[in-house]
Design a protein around this motif. Structure first.
Motif, PDB file in Angstrom:
ATOM      1  N   TRP A 117       1.356  -9.877   9.002  1.00 39.50           N
ATOM      2  CA  TRP A 117       2.798  -9.694   8.794  1.00 39.50           C
ATOM      3  C   TRP A 117       3.181  -8.223   8.786  1.00 39.50           C
ATOM      4  N   ALA A 118       2.278  -7.366   8.308  1.00 38.60           N
ATOM      5  CA  ALA A 118       2.568  -5.932   8.344  1.00 38.60           C
ATOM      6  C   ALA A 118       2.799  -5.465   9.773  1.00 38.60           C
ATOM      7  N   LYS A 119       1.995  -5.986  10.697  1.00 38.73           N
ATOM      8  CA  LYS A 119       2.149  -5.625  12.106  1.00 38.73           C
ATOM      9  C   LYS A 119       3.437  -6.199  12.695  1.00 38.73           C
ATOM     10  N   GLU A 120       3.789  -7.392  12.286  1.00 35.79           N
ATOM     11  CA  GLU A 120       4.983  -8.035  12.838  1.00 35.79           C
ATOM     12  C   GLU A 120       6.279  -7.475  12.272  1.00 35.79           C
ATOM     13  N   LEU A 121       6.280  -7.102  10.987  1.00 37.57           N
ATOM     14  CA  LEU A 121       7.533  -6.822  10.287  1.00 37.57           C
ATOM     15  C   LEU A 121       7.803  -5.346  10.031  1.00 37.57           C
ATOM     16  N   GLY A 122       6.802  -4.504  10.225  1.00 35.76           N
ATOM     17  CA  GLY A 122       7.007  -3.078   9.976  1.00 35.76           C
ATOM     18  C   GLY A 122       8.172  -2.509  10.762  1.00 35.76           C
ATOM     19  N   ARG A 123       8.306  -2.924  11.999  1.00 31.40           N
ATOM     20  CA  ARG A 123       9.396  -2.419  12.850  1.00 31.40           C
ATOM     21  C   ARG A 123      10.768  -2.909  12.398  1.00 31.40           C
ATOM     22  N   LYS A 124      10.774  -3.868  11.479  1.00 28.68           N
ATOM     23  CA  LYS A 124      12.031  -4.389  10.941  1.00 28.68           C
ATOM     24  C   LYS A 124      12.427  -3.709   9.632  1.00 28.68           C
ATOM     25  N   GLY A 125      11.621  -2.714   9.205  1.00 30.52           N
ATOM     26  CA  GLY A 125      11.897  -2.036   7.944  1.00 30.52           C
ATOM     27  C   GLY A 125      11.295  -2.727   6.740  1.00 30.52           C
ATOM     28  N   ILE A 126      10.343  -3.618   6.997  1.00 29.02           N
ATOM     29  CA  ILE A 126       9.730  -4.415   5.924  1.00 29.02           C
ATOM     30  C   ILE A 126       8.250  -4.069   5.829  1.00 29.02           C
ATOM     31  N   THR A 127       7.803  -3.703   4.641  1.00 25.56           N
ATOM     32  CA  THR A 127       6.381  -3.471   4.440  1.00 25.56           C
ATOM     33  C   THR A 127       5.754  -4.687   3.768  1.00 25.56           C
TER      34      THR A 127
END
Length: 241
Positions: free
Chosen positions: A163-173
């Motif tokens: 999920w870190a790889k999927e969501l980092g670009r969305k501003g989510i850690t």
């Protein structure tokens, strides 16, 4: 205060690590939603922290979706999710029942999936989010008599990093905390000889406290950790080194 104006959901928030975290996060200015399988305990803890208490079984998707809907309706956003709810049903592989396997996996693993998937659309909308998952050193080291628990906590690590790889670009850690031996009401009931043996395995020569884990949660929820993503932080006094 580090979390002024933030809305946090803490699953398993009425007992042990979750309750300690509920108090700490409230003291740092967060609006705390105490989500727990035991609704009365959730409501009692919520009153103590001036938050909101909700009864929820994280293994049930409909209950998780209802929880998230209620939080959004009341606060309009969810900034932080702490996937802290978890159980143990220990047995050796030879003796483990299907129910022991299914129950632990459904709460410790599937429950994390349910809660995270339910809050993510709202975090994406805001362009901000902190997901904090509770794993365990057992998820990397294994432990005698804990096939189900170890498997679930290893899965939490894998989901965290994915999920870190999927969501980092969305501003989510998305990060995880891996507790070691922690002094809780359950461990306090153990014989002194057993507790001493546990302490001797830890390089710091003591068991951790719920506040040790809550402090790690707080760090990962705060702005100080904004460039940490996909990490699994052991809070175990050096047990795993």
């Amino acid at each position: 205060m580090k979390l002024e104006g933030k809305v946090v959901i803490i699953t398993g928030g009425a007992g042990g690590l979750g309750k300690e975290s509920s108090f700490l996060f409230a003291s740092e200015g967060a609006q705390v939603v105490v989500a727990d399988y035991h609704e009365r305990s959730a409501e009692e803890t919520a009153r103590e922290v001036n938050g909101v208490g909700l009864g929820v079984d994280v293994s049930k998707r409909d209950q998780v979706e209802r929880m998230v809907s209620e939080v959004i309706q009341q606060f309009g956003k969810i900034d932080i999710l702490i996937n802290n709810a978890g159980i143990t049903m220990d047995s050796t592989l030879v003796k483990m029942t299907q129910d022991q396997w299914d129950t632990v996996i459904s709460i410790n693993q599937t429950g994390v999936f349910h809660c995270t998937q339910a809050v993510i659309p709202h975090m994406i909308k805001e362009g901000f989010g902190r997901i904090i998952n509770t794993s365990s050193i057992v998820g990397r080291m294994g432990n005698f008599g804990q096939t189900n628990y170890a498997a679930s906590k290893a899965a939490v690590i894998a989901m965290t990093q994915t999920w870190a790889k999927e969501l980092g670009r969305k501003g989510i850690t998305v990060n995880a905390v891996a507790p070691g031996f922690i002094m809780t009401p359950m461990t306090e009931k153990m014989p002194e000889k057993v507790l001493q043996g546990m302490k001797e395995k830890v390089s710091l020569q003591r068991l951790g406290t719920p506040r040790d884990i809550a402090n790690a949660y707080l760090f990962l929820a705060s702005n100080e950790s904004s460039y940490i993503n996909g990490a699994v932080i052991p809070v175990d006094g050096g047990l795993s080194i």
